[in-house]
Design a protein around this motif. Structure first.
Motif, PDB file in Angstrom:
ATOM      1  N   PHE A  10       0.818  -1.218   0.000  1.00  0.00           N
ATOM      2  CA  PHE A  10       0.000   0.000   0.000  1.00  0.00           C
ATOM      3  C   PHE A  10       0.851   1.267   0.000  1.00  0.00           C
ATOM      4  CE2 PHE A  10      -2.382  -3.349   2.219  1.00  0.00           C
ATOM      5  CZ  PHE A  10      -3.462  -3.473   1.375  1.00  0.00           C
ATOM      6  N   ASP A  11       1.794   1.325  -0.920  1.00  0.00           N
ATOM      7  CA  ASP A  11       2.674   2.489  -1.033  1.00  0.00           C
ATOM      8  C   ASP A  11       1.885   3.734  -1.414  1.00  0.00           C
ATOM      9  OD1 ASP A  11       5.481   3.633  -1.386  1.00  0.00           O
ATOM     10  OD2 ASP A  11       4.650   3.976  -3.387  1.00  0.00           O
ATOM     11  N   ASN A  12       2.255   4.878  -0.820  1.00  0.00           N
ATOM     12  CA  ASN A  12       1.699   6.187  -1.152  1.00  0.00           C
ATOM     13  C   ASN A  12       0.159   6.198  -1.106  1.00  0.00           C
ATOM     14  OD1 ASN A  12       1.985   8.931  -1.916  1.00  0.00           O
ATOM     15  ND2 ASN A  12       1.528   8.432  -4.042  1.00  0.00           N
ATOM     16  N   ALA A  13      -0.408   5.741  -0.002  1.00  0.00           N
ATOM     17  CA  ALA A  13      -1.867   5.691   0.141  1.00  0.00           C
ATOM     18  C   ALA A  13      -2.444   7.103   0.269  1.00  0.00           C
ATOM     19  CB  ALA A  13      -2.240   4.861   1.361  1.00  0.00           C
ATOM     20  N   ILE A  14      -3.413   7.415  -0.592  1.00  0.00           N
ATOM     21  CA  ILE A  14      -4.057   8.732  -0.619  1.00  0.00           C
ATOM     22  C   ILE A  14      -5.573   8.534  -0.677  1.00  0.00           C
ATOM     23  CG2 ILE A  14      -4.398  10.857  -1.946  1.00  0.00           C
ATOM     24  CD1 ILE A  14      -1.658  10.836  -0.837  1.00  0.00           C
ATOM     25  N   LYS A  15      -6.307   9.267   0.165  1.00  0.00           N
ATOM     26  CA  LYS A  15      -7.761   9.212   0.133  1.00  0.00           C
ATOM     27  C   LYS A  15      -8.288  10.382  -0.693  1.00  0.00           C
ATOM     28  CE  LYS A  15      -8.535   6.789   4.511  1.00  0.00           C
ATOM     29  NZ  LYS A  15      -9.199   6.830   5.835  1.00  0.00           N
ATOM     30  N   ARG A  16      -9.178  10.060  -1.640  1.00  0.00           N
ATOM     31  CA  ARG A  16      -9.746  11.102  -2.499  1.00  0.00           C
ATOM     32  C   ARG A  16     -11.264  10.948  -2.582  1.00  0.00           C
ATOM     33  NH1 ARG A  16      -6.396  13.482  -6.275  1.00  0.00           N
ATOM     34  NH2 ARG A  16      -8.285  14.662  -6.764  1.00  0.00           N
ATOM     35  N   LYS A  17     -11.919  12.010  -2.997  1.00  0.00           N
ATOM     36  CA  LYS A  17     -13.370  12.049  -3.085  1.00  0.00           C
ATOM     37  C   LYS A  17     -13.801  12.432  -4.483  1.00  0.00           C
ATOM     38  CE  LYS A  17     -17.362  14.476  -1.084  1.00  0.00           C
ATOM     39  NZ  LYS A  17     -17.789  15.550  -0.143  1.00  0.00           N
ATOM     40  N   THR A  18     -14.867  11.814  -4.995  1.00  0.00           N
ATOM     41  CA  THR A  18     -15.412  12.170  -6.307  1.00  0.00           C
ATOM     42  C   THR A  18     -16.673  13.010  -6.134  1.00  0.00           C
ATOM     43  OG1 THR A  18     -16.788  10.172  -6.476  1.00  0.00           O
ATOM     44  CG2 THR A  18     -14.541  10.049  -7.341  1.00  0.00           C
ATOM     45  N   ASN A  19     -16.964  13.807  -7.158  1.00  0.00           N
ATOM     46  CA  ASN A  19     -18.245  14.505  -7.168  1.00  0.00           C
ATOM     47  C   ASN A  19     -19.288  13.644  -7.884  1.00  0.00           C
ATOM     48  OD1 ASN A  19     -17.790  14.860  -9.937  1.00  0.00           O
ATOM     49  ND2 ASN A  19     -17.099  16.976  -9.707  1.00  0.00           N
ATOM     50  N   PHE A  23     -15.812  12.752 -11.204  1.00  0.00           N
ATOM     51  CA  PHE A  23     -14.465  13.324 -11.267  1.00  0.00           C
ATOM     52  C   PHE A  23     -13.936  13.573  -9.853  1.00  0.00           C
ATOM     53  CE2 PHE A  23     -16.538  14.826 -15.243  1.00  0.00           C
ATOM     54  CZ  PHE A  23     -15.752  14.085 -16.132  1.00  0.00           C
ATOM     55  N   PHE A  24     -12.632  13.436  -9.679  1.00  0.00           N
ATOM     56  CA  PHE A  24     -12.035  13.628  -8.364  1.00  0.00           C
ATOM     57  C   PHE A  24     -11.991  15.121  -8.040  1.00  0.00           C
ATOM     58  CE2 PHE A  24     -10.787   9.298  -9.057  1.00  0.00           C
ATOM     59  CZ  PHE A  24     -10.841   8.756  -7.789  1.00  0.00           C
ATOM     60  N   CYS A  25     -12.965  15.528  -7.252  1.00  0.00           N
ATOM     61  CA  CYS A  25     -13.111  16.943  -6.911  1.00  0.00           C
ATOM     62  C   CYS A  25     -13.916  17.048  -5.621  1.00  0.00           C
ATOM     63  CB  CYS A  25     -13.815  17.690  -8.045  1.00  0.00           C
ATOM     64  SG  CYS A  25     -13.858  19.475  -7.802  1.00  0.00           S
ATOM     65  N   VAL A  26     -13.607  18.037  -4.807  1.00  0.00           N
ATOM     66  CA  VAL A  26     -14.282  18.191  -3.517  1.00  0.00           C
ATOM     67  C   VAL A  26     -15.559  19.013  -3.633  1.00  0.00           C
ATOM     68  CG1 VAL A  26     -12.133  17.954  -2.223  1.00  0.00           C
ATOM     69  CG2 VAL A  26     -12.899  20.231  -2.909  1.00  0.00           C
ATOM     70  N   TYR A  27     -15.872  19.508  -4.839  1.00  0.00           N
ATOM     71  CA  TYR A  27     -17.099  20.273  -5.017  1.00  0.00           C
ATOM     72  C   TYR A  27     -17.824  19.809  -6.282  1.00  0.00           C
ATOM     73  CZ  TYR A  27     -13.783  22.938  -7.915  1.00  0.00           C
ATOM     74  OH  TYR A  27     -12.814  23.291  -8.818  1.00  0.00           O
ATOM     75  N   GLU A  28     -19.102  20.178  -6.386  1.00  0.00           N
ATOM     76  CA  GLU A  28     -19.912  19.822  -7.547  1.00  0.00           C
ATOM     77  C   GLU A  28     -19.694  20.831  -8.676  1.00  0.00           C
ATOM     78  OE1 GLU A  28     -21.705  17.139  -7.966  1.00  0.00           O
ATOM     79  OE2 GLU A  28     -21.245  16.406  -5.932  1.00  0.00           O
ATOM     80  N   TYR A  29     -19.903  20.375  -9.909  1.00  0.00           N
ATOM     81  CA  TYR A  29     -19.780  21.249 -11.065  1.00  0.00           C
ATOM     82  C   TYR A  29     -21.142  21.861 -11.396  1.00  0.00           C
ATOM     83  CZ  TYR A  29     -15.243  18.972 -11.851  1.00  0.00           C
ATOM     84  OH  TYR A  29     -13.961  18.508 -11.710  1.00  0.00           O
TER      85      TYR A  29
END
Length: 295
Positions: A10-19, A23-29
Motif C-alpha cells: 500500500f505504497d503512497n496511500a491517498i484518500k480522495r473524493k469524487t463529485n 471526477f475527483f473533486c471536492v465540489y460539484e460542477y
C-alpha cells in the motif's frame, strides 16, 4: 471516497473524493460555469496526491478562480475530444487546457484501444463511443476487497489484458525498432485525425492550450529521457508541428522539467512504483503553465 495505493504494501496511500459526475473533486460542477477547464486522464485525475496539491488546483489558487478538472484514468486523446464537445454544451469555458501523455495518441484509434467505454476514432475517422463492457474480473473487483487488492495493487488486471485480451500494444512487432516505427505511425495517424476534426465552437484557438508531459519514460522505448538529458519524444514533436500549423498553442514540459532536474535533482514520479506525477511534479507543471499561459 476512494483510497489509492500501490503494490502489496500500500505504497503512497491517498484518500480522495469524487463529485456526482465521477471526477475527483471536492465540489460539484455547476451548469453554465464560466471558467477554466483542464482535460486529461489519470495525470489530471491525480490520485497520487491530495486534491489541493494537484497542478490544476495550484493554478486555481494562484489565479483565484475555480478550475474544473475533467480527467479519468485511461482516457485517450479521442476522449478528450469528446470531453471538449460536452464542455461546450454544458458550460461557458474561458480556457480549456488538455494534458497529453504518450499513450493517449494511438489508443485513440478504435483498433488499438485498451478498453471499451471511451470515444474512439473508427475506421472512417469518426468519433464514436465503444460500448462499455464490465469484464468478469472487474465485476469481481467491485464486490471483493481481496480481488480489488489483486486487481489494483498487484495489477493482475493489467496482466490479463496483456496476455488474454490482446488489446493495443500486444499485437505489435517484438523487434524494438520496428515496434517504435509502428507506434509512431499510429500516433501520427491519431494526431492527424484529431486535428482534422477537432473544432470546438465555444472557444477560440487561443483559448485552448495543449500540454505535453515531459519525457520521463523508459529509455529503451523512447531513447534518452529527461534524466539523461533526453529530448521531446518523436510523437510529441509531430504533435507540436501539426498544432502550430493548425494555430493552437502547445506547452512542452520537457525543457521545464529537465532544467528543474538539473538545478534540484528532484525526480518527478509519485514513487518508484508509480510513474504518475508526484507532489513536486505538480508544482513544477503548475508553475510552467502559469508562466506560459496568459490568464
Amino acid at each position: 471516497k476512494i483510497t489509492f495505493s500501490n503494490m502489496s504494501f500500500f505504497d503512497n496511500a491517498i484518500k480522495r473524493k469524487t463529485n456526482s459526475l465521477g471526477f475527483f473533486c471536492v465540489y460539484e460542477y455547476e451548469d453554465d460555469f464560466n471558467g477554466n477547464f483542464v482535460i486529461g486522464d489519470s495525470q489530471v485525475e491525480s490520485g497520487q496526491v491530495e486534491f489541493s496539491n494537484t497542478f490544476h488546483q495550484i493554478i486555481a489558487k494562484k489565479i483565484n478562480s475555480k478550475v474544473y478538472n475533467i480527467g479519468i484514468s485511461g482516457a485517450p486523446l479521442s476522449q478528450y475530444h469528446a470531453y471538449t464537445n460536452e464542455i461546450c454544451k454544458r458550460y461557458k469555458p474561458k480556457n480549456i487546457l488538455i494534458l497529453i501523455i504518450p499513450n493517449d495518441l494511438r489508443q485513440s484509434l478504435k483498433k488499438h484501444r485498451i478498453r471499451n467505454g471511451w470515444f474512439h476514432y473508427d475506421e472512417n475517422n469518426l468519433l464514436k463511443v465503444t460500448t462499455y463492457e464490465i469484464s468478469w474480473y472487474r465485476s469481481l473487483a467491485n464486490k471483493s476487497s481481496l480481488v480489488r487488492y489483486l486487481y489494483f495493487n498487484l495489477r493482475v488486471g493489467s496482466l490479463y489484458r496483456k496476455f488474454f485480451r490482446g488489446y493495443s500494444d500486444t499485437n505489435t512487432e517484438s523487434d524494438l525498432s520496428k515496434k517504435n516505427d509502428l507506434f509512431l505511425n499510429l500516433d501520427k495517424k491519431a494526431i492527424d485525425i484529431f486535428f482534422n476534426t477537432f473544432n470546438p465552437n465555444c472557444v477560440s484557438k487561443k483559448q485552448v492550450l495543449f500540454i505535453l508531459d515531459a519525457n520521463r519514460y523508459e529509455k529503451d522505448e523512447f531513447g534518452r529521457n529527461l534524466y539523461n538529458n533526453g529530448s521531446t519524444i518523436p510523437s510529441f514533436k509531430y504533435f507540436k508541428k501539426i498544432s502550430k500549423i493548425k494555430g493552437y498553442d502547445v506547452l512542452d514540459l520537457n525543457e521545464y522539467f529537465k532544467n528543474d532536474y538539473k538545478r534540484n535533482s528532484m525526480k518527478f514520479e509519485a514513487s518508484k512504483y508509480d510513474n504518475h506525477w508526484g507532489k513536486y511534479a505538480h508544482i513544477v507543471a503548475a508553475n510552467a503553465i502559469l508562466k506560459f499561459k496568459n490568464w
